[in-house]
Design a protein around this motif. Structure first.
Motif, PDB file in Angstrom:
ATOM      1  N   GLY A  22      22.062  10.218 -54.099  1.00 11.94           N
ATOM      2  CA  GLY A  22      21.792   9.127 -55.035  1.00 11.94           C
ATOM      3  C   GLY A  22      20.521   9.323 -55.556  1.00 11.94           C
ATOM      4  N   ALA A  60      27.815   0.709 -52.656  1.00 12.38           N
ATOM      5  CA  ALA A  60      28.592   2.031 -53.587  1.00 12.38           C
ATOM      6  C   ALA A  60      28.390   2.993 -52.415  1.00 12.38           C
ATOM      7  CB  ALA A  60      27.546   2.355 -54.721  1.00 12.38           C
ATOM      8  N   CYS A 115      22.978   7.401 -47.522  1.00 12.51           N
ATOM      9  CA  CYS A 115      23.255   8.732 -48.187  1.00 12.51           C
ATOM     10  C   CYS A 115      23.709   9.988 -47.271  1.00 12.51           C
ATOM     11  CB  CYS A 115      22.311   9.120 -49.352  1.00 12.51           C
ATOM     12  SG  CYS A 115      22.579   7.782 -50.811  1.00 12.51           S
ATOM     13  N   HIS A 145      24.218  -3.673 -54.452  1.00 14.28           N
ATOM     14  CA  HIS A 145      24.998  -2.866 -55.175  1.00 14.28           C
ATOM     15  C   HIS A 145      24.832  -1.305 -54.526  1.00 14.28           C
ATOM     16  CE1 HIS A 145      25.359  -5.413 -58.986  1.00 14.28           C
ATOM     17  NE2 HIS A 145      26.068  -6.082 -58.166  1.00 14.28           N
ATOM     18  N   ALA A 146      23.788  -0.710 -54.602  1.00 11.28           N
ATOM     19  CA  ALA A 146      23.352   0.551 -53.954  1.00 11.28           C
ATOM     20  C   ALA A 146      24.027   0.975 -52.616  1.00 11.28           C
ATOM     21  CB  ALA A 146      21.988   0.945 -54.036  1.00 11.28           C
ATOM     22  N   ARG A 158      28.030   7.699 -55.474  1.00 10.35           N
ATOM     23  CA  ARG A 158      26.682   8.243 -55.611  1.00 10.35           C
ATOM     24  C   ARG A 158      26.253   7.252 -56.415  1.00 10.35           C
ATOM     25  NH1 ARG A 158      30.448  12.056 -55.212  1.00 10.35           N
ATOM     26  NH2 ARG A 158      30.093  13.795 -53.880  1.00 10.35           N
ATOM     27  N   PRO A 159      25.206   6.517 -56.117  1.00  8.55           N
ATOM     28  CA  PRO A 159      24.474   5.458 -56.844  1.00  8.55           C
ATOM     29  C   PRO A 159      23.499   6.131 -57.863  1.00  8.55           C
ATOM     30  CG  PRO A 159      23.544   5.237 -54.646  1.00  8.55           C
ATOM     31  CD  PRO A 159      24.424   6.309 -54.839  1.00  8.55           C
ATOM     32  N   MET A 204      20.447   4.391 -59.794  1.00  9.23           N
ATOM     33  CA  MET A 204      19.975   2.963 -60.287  1.00  9.23           C
ATOM     34  C   MET A 204      18.834   3.154 -60.943  1.00  9.23           C
ATOM     35  SD  MET A 204      22.114   1.705 -57.991  1.00  9.23           S
ATOM     36  CE  MET A 204      21.545  -0.023 -57.934  1.00  9.23           C
ATOM     37  N   ASP A 262      23.911   2.038 -62.636  1.00  9.83           N
ATOM     38  CA  ASP A 262      23.614   0.299 -62.314  1.00  9.83           C
ATOM     39  C   ASP A 262      22.407   0.020 -63.153  1.00  9.83           C
ATOM     40  OD1 ASP A 262      22.372  -2.132 -61.359  1.00  9.83           O
ATOM     41  OD2 ASP A 262      24.056  -2.006 -59.845  1.00  9.83           O
ATOM     42  N   MET A 300      28.219   5.872 -59.684  1.00 10.76           N
ATOM     43  CA  MET A 300      28.017   4.481 -60.228  1.00 10.76           C
ATOM     44  C   MET A 300      26.614   4.450 -60.956  1.00 10.76           C
ATOM     45  SD  MET A 300      27.461   0.796 -58.103  1.00 10.76           S
ATOM     46  CE  MET A 300      25.804   1.196 -57.694  1.00 10.76           C
TER      47      MET A 300
END
Length: 265
Positions: A121, A88, A114, A84-85, A94-95, A97, A74, A72
């Protein structure tokens, strides 16, 4: 292996660039795009490209339910970034950001999540290769010239001050420089805030003006000399090689990485 990507904030200025980058890379597949204001629009048409089979949805939850994304990306707003993180990671996504404003406690919590889900991430205040080099050079210079100030310039619609890039730069400088309170010990501000924000003995100044995109200058002072390290961004497309690299690199990590400089190799 094709990496499936969800883009959050797809109708924003950075989000549109990310959508275009994903659609132009055969190693990546756009599987979701989120924008409350553009829900129902084809993601390709949203960014001026040919139609895709991906329709923009209104929420992250819809994106998670409709598509099995690997990553993802963002670029929304600080108020939403943490949630959001977290969401996810809980979904096994996997964010990546680009949104700033996290507390150290939130970063530690996301890293723990994580680790528990055995995925990687990334939180990156800046994805520009030039900006990362600027930070690295500033960190090295601080070993030899400890008197330093940071001036960062952004447009007047930026929500956070100081910028995430300047904070990350300050953190890197602090790693190689002992705290040193600069300036005249008897100085007084006749206008509050005139000397900027205080960090480990030095100052960060935030300029917010229309017509400005994104620049940062790190100024070092010594006896009879100054050193200025400056980076200027002129277009959001300049961040996309870094975002592309991050999407591919994060697939091989476990845990949350804070700072793009850790994954540049």
């Amino acid at each position: 292996m094709t990496i499936k990507v969800a883009v959050i904030g797809a109708s924003g200025r950075m989000g549109k660039e990310v959508v275009k980058m994903v659609l132009n890379d055969e190693a990546l597949q756009l599987v979701a795009a989120v924008s409350p204001s553009q829900a129902g629009v084809d993601a390709g048409e949203l960014v001026g490209m040919k139609a895709t089979e991906v329709t923009v949805v209104a929420s992250l939850e819809e994106a998670i339910n409709r598509a099995q994304a690997d990553v993802m990306v963002d670029f929304t707003v600080p108020d939403l970034a943490y949630e959001h993180a977290k969401r996810a990671i809980e979904a096994g996504i996997r964010p990546i950001m680009g949104t700033t404003g996290y507390t150290p406690e939130q970063i530690a919590e996301l890293d723990q999540l994580c680790q528990e889900h055995r995925i990687g991430g990334l939180i990156a205040p800046n994805f520009s290769i030039g900006a990362i080099l600027m930070m690295k050079f500033a960190q090295e210079a601080a070993k030899y010239m400890p008197h330093v100030e940071i001036i960062e310039y952004h447009g007047d619609q930026k929500l956070d001050a100081p910028s995430g890039t300047s904070i990350k730069t300050a953190e890197l400088i602090a790693q190689t420089r002992q705290e040193l309170r600069q300036g005249n010990p008897a100085e007084k501000e006749t206008i509050e805030g005139a000397r900027g924000g205080y960090y480990e003995g030095f100052r960060i100044h935030s300029v917010r003006l229309p017509g400005v995109f994104a620049q940062q200058e790190v100024i070092f002072g010594g006896n009879g000399q100054t050193l200025k390290i400056r980076h200027d961004s002129y277009d959001r497309a300049g961040y996309m090689p870094g975002v592309n690299h991050a999407v591919k690199k994060v697939m091989g990590y476990t845990g949350l990485v804070y700072g793009f400089e850790h994954i540049m190799d």
